[in-house]
Design a protein around this motif. Sequence first.
Motif, PDB file in Angstrom:
ATOM      1  N   GLU A  29       0.927  -1.077   0.161  1.00 51.01           N
ATOM      2  CA  GLU A  29       0.165   0.001  -0.127  1.00 51.01           C
ATOM      3  C   GLU A  29       0.755   1.239  -0.027  1.00 51.01           C
ATOM      4  O   GLU A  29       0.587   2.245  -0.554  1.00 51.01           O
ATOM      5  CB  GLU A  29      -1.034   0.078   1.341  1.00 51.01           C
ATOM      6  CG  GLU A  29      -2.325  -0.891   1.024  1.00 51.01           C
ATOM      7  CD  GLU A  29      -3.255  -0.674   2.014  1.00 51.01           C
ATOM      8  OE1 GLU A  29      -2.903   0.279   3.049  1.00 51.01           O
ATOM      9  OE2 GLU A  29      -4.329  -1.197   1.784  1.00 51.01           O
ATOM     10  N   SER A  83      -4.874  -2.399   7.080  1.00 53.30           N
ATOM     11  CA  SER A  83      -4.542  -2.852   5.691  1.00 53.30           C
ATOM     12  C   SER A  83      -4.887  -4.247   5.407  1.00 53.30           C
ATOM     13  O   SER A  83      -5.507  -4.474   4.272  1.00 53.30           O
ATOM     14  CB  SER A  83      -3.284  -2.246   5.575  1.00 53.30           C
ATOM     15  OG  SER A  83      -2.952  -1.091   5.725  1.00 53.30           O
ATOM     16  N   TYR A  84      -4.500  -5.101   6.081  1.00 51.40           N
ATOM     17  CA  TYR A  84      -4.610  -6.561   5.942  1.00 51.40           C
ATOM     18  C   TYR A  84      -5.852  -7.046   6.082  1.00 51.40           C
ATOM     19  O   TYR A  84      -6.556  -7.741   5.104  1.00 51.40           O
ATOM     20  CB  TYR A  84      -3.634  -7.230   6.950  1.00 51.40           C
ATOM     21  CG  TYR A  84      -3.502  -8.873   6.490  1.00 51.40           C
ATOM     22  CD1 TYR A  84      -3.161  -9.201   5.147  1.00 51.40           C
ATOM     23  CD2 TYR A  84      -3.920  -9.703   7.569  1.00 51.40           C
ATOM     24  CE1 TYR A  84      -3.018 -10.645   5.029  1.00 51.40           C
ATOM     25  CE2 TYR A  84      -4.029 -11.119   7.336  1.00 51.40           C
ATOM     26  CZ  TYR A  84      -3.626 -11.551   5.877  1.00 51.40           C
ATOM     27  OH  TYR A  84      -3.726 -12.934   5.794  1.00 51.40           O
ATOM     28  N   ARG A  86      -8.587  -5.173   5.611  1.00 57.45           N
ATOM     29  CA  ARG A  86      -9.287  -4.513   4.462  1.00 57.45           C
ATOM     30  C   ARG A  86      -9.046  -5.530   3.031  1.00 57.45           C
ATOM     31  O   ARG A  86      -9.892  -5.827   2.473  1.00 57.45           O
ATOM     32  CB  ARG A  86      -8.703  -2.921   4.245  1.00 57.45           C
ATOM     33  CG  ARG A  86      -9.453  -2.419   2.897  1.00 57.45           C
ATOM     34  CD  ARG A  86      -9.179  -0.987   2.782  1.00 57.45           C
ATOM     35  NE  ARG A  86      -7.903  -0.676   2.879  1.00 57.45           N
ATOM     36  CZ  ARG A  86      -7.174  -0.069   3.922  1.00 57.45           C
ATOM     37  NH1 ARG A  86      -7.806   0.352   4.978  1.00 57.45           N
ATOM     38  NH2 ARG A  86      -5.981   0.239   4.043  1.00 57.45           N
ATOM     39  N   TYR A  87      -7.719  -5.694   2.860  1.00 55.10           N
ATOM     40  CA  TYR A  87      -7.272  -6.674   1.731  1.00 55.10           C
ATOM     41  C   TYR A  87      -8.211  -7.951   1.785  1.00 55.10           C
ATOM     42  O   TYR A  87      -8.685  -8.476   0.898  1.00 55.10           O
ATOM     43  CB  TYR A  87      -5.878  -6.889   1.852  1.00 55.10           C
ATOM     44  CG  TYR A  87      -5.355  -8.276   0.954  1.00 55.10           C
ATOM     45  CD1 TYR A  87      -5.203  -8.117  -0.402  1.00 55.10           C
ATOM     46  CD2 TYR A  87      -5.133  -9.439   1.817  1.00 55.10           C
ATOM     47  CE1 TYR A  87      -5.000  -9.376  -1.043  1.00 55.10           C
ATOM     48  CE2 TYR A  87      -4.912 -10.767   1.066  1.00 55.10           C
ATOM     49  CZ  TYR A  87      -4.620 -10.419  -0.326  1.00 55.10           C
ATOM     50  OH  TYR A  87      -4.406 -11.633  -1.184  1.00 55.10           O
ATOM     51  N   HIS A  89     -10.990  -8.667   3.362  1.00 55.41           N
ATOM     52  CA  HIS A  89     -12.313  -8.276   3.217  1.00 55.41           C
ATOM     53  C   HIS A  89     -12.693  -8.261   1.734  1.00 55.41           C
ATOM     54  O   HIS A  89     -13.601  -8.802   1.167  1.00 55.41           O
ATOM     55  CB  HIS A  89     -12.765  -7.209   3.835  1.00 55.41           C
ATOM     56  CG  HIS A  89     -14.391  -6.800   3.727  1.00 55.41           C
ATOM     57  ND1 HIS A  89     -14.492  -5.948   2.643  1.00 55.41           N
ATOM     58  CD2 HIS A  89     -15.462  -7.161   4.407  1.00 55.41           C
ATOM     59  CE1 HIS A  89     -16.095  -5.708   2.808  1.00 55.41           C
ATOM     60  NE2 HIS A  89     -16.440  -6.407   3.641  1.00 55.41           N
ATOM     61  N   ASP A  90     -11.794  -7.298   1.000  1.00 51.25           N
ATOM     62  CA  ASP A  90     -11.925  -7.093  -0.383  1.00 51.25           C
ATOM     63  C   ASP A  90     -11.773  -8.396  -1.277  1.00 51.25           C
ATOM     64  O   ASP A  90     -12.587  -8.884  -2.069  1.00 51.25           O
ATOM     65  CB  ASP A  90     -11.092  -6.080  -1.056  1.00 51.25           C
ATOM     66  CG  ASP A  90     -11.215  -4.610  -0.466  1.00 51.25           C
ATOM     67  OD1 ASP A  90     -12.260  -4.556   0.349  1.00 51.25           O
ATOM     68  OD2 ASP A  90     -10.360  -3.800  -0.671  1.00 51.25           O
ATOM     69  N   LYS A  91     -10.700  -9.131  -0.789  1.00 52.61           N
ATOM     70  CA  LYS A  91     -10.743 -10.592  -1.627  1.00 52.61           C
ATOM     71  C   LYS A  91     -11.743 -11.553  -1.597  1.00 52.61           C
ATOM     72  O   LYS A  91     -12.096 -12.104  -2.493  1.00 52.61           O
ATOM     73  CB  LYS A  91      -9.219 -11.101  -0.973  1.00 52.61           C
ATOM     74  CG  LYS A  91      -9.008 -12.549  -1.680  1.00 52.61           C
ATOM     75  CD  LYS A  91      -7.891 -13.221  -1.061  1.00 52.61           C
ATOM     76  CE  LYS A  91      -7.275 -14.376  -1.684  1.00 52.61           C
ATOM     77  NZ  LYS A  91      -6.027 -14.899  -1.396  1.00 52.61           N
ATOM     78  N   SER A  93     -14.843 -10.746  -0.505  1.00 47.04           N
ATOM     79  CA  SER A  93     -16.007 -10.052  -0.988  1.00 47.04           C
ATOM     80  C   SER A  93     -16.250 -10.475  -2.418  1.00 47.04           C
ATOM     81  O   SER A  93     -17.188 -10.730  -2.939  1.00 47.04           O
ATOM     82  CB  SER A  93     -16.097  -8.852  -0.653  1.00 47.04           C
ATOM     83  OG  SER A  93     -15.955  -8.346   0.649  1.00 47.04           O
ATOM     84  N   GLN A  94     -14.875 -10.304  -3.220  1.00 44.74           N
ATOM     85  CA  GLN A  94     -15.042 -10.436  -4.703  1.00 44.74           C
ATOM     86  C   GLN A  94     -15.256 -11.876  -4.793  1.00 44.74           C
ATOM     87  O   GLN A  94     -16.226 -12.287  -5.824  1.00 44.74           O
ATOM     88  CB  GLN A  94     -13.705 -10.059  -5.275  1.00 44.74           C
ATOM     89  CG  GLN A  94     -13.496  -8.540  -5.315  1.00 44.74           C
ATOM     90  CD  GLN A  94     -12.341  -8.219  -5.664  1.00 44.74           C
ATOM     91  OE1 GLN A  94     -11.354  -9.100  -6.187  1.00 44.74           O
ATOM     92  NE2 GLN A  94     -11.933  -6.966  -5.592  1.00 44.74           N
TER      93      GLN A  94
END
Length: 98
Positions: A29, A83-84, A86-87, A89-91, A93-94
């Motif tokens: 990041e 940050s981790y 969030r990473y 969660h995004d991963k 979620s997709q």
Amino acid sequence: LQDIHWSGGMLGYFPTYTLGNILSVALYEAALAAQPAIAQEVGAGEFGSLRTWLTAQVYRHGRKFEPNELVHRATGAPLQSHSYLRYLHDKFSQLYGL
């Protein structure tokens, strides 16, 4: 006992995987904040800009700084898990449409 560390009694070894993951996201990041084009370059299999950033911010210091100070110097903040998380969660979620 799928991992050799388990049978060797090195159960405390696994937290280092997590610390490495947390650190890698923090460094990535920070690299992106400094050079946003890194994301497209990495996607294209080009790592020169990322390596240049890592060399300037991390590698060149060797053992000059304690880990916490090095992380703070490279990222502008102490090591944290935001940050981790969030990473992750995004991963997921997709992957799972969460």
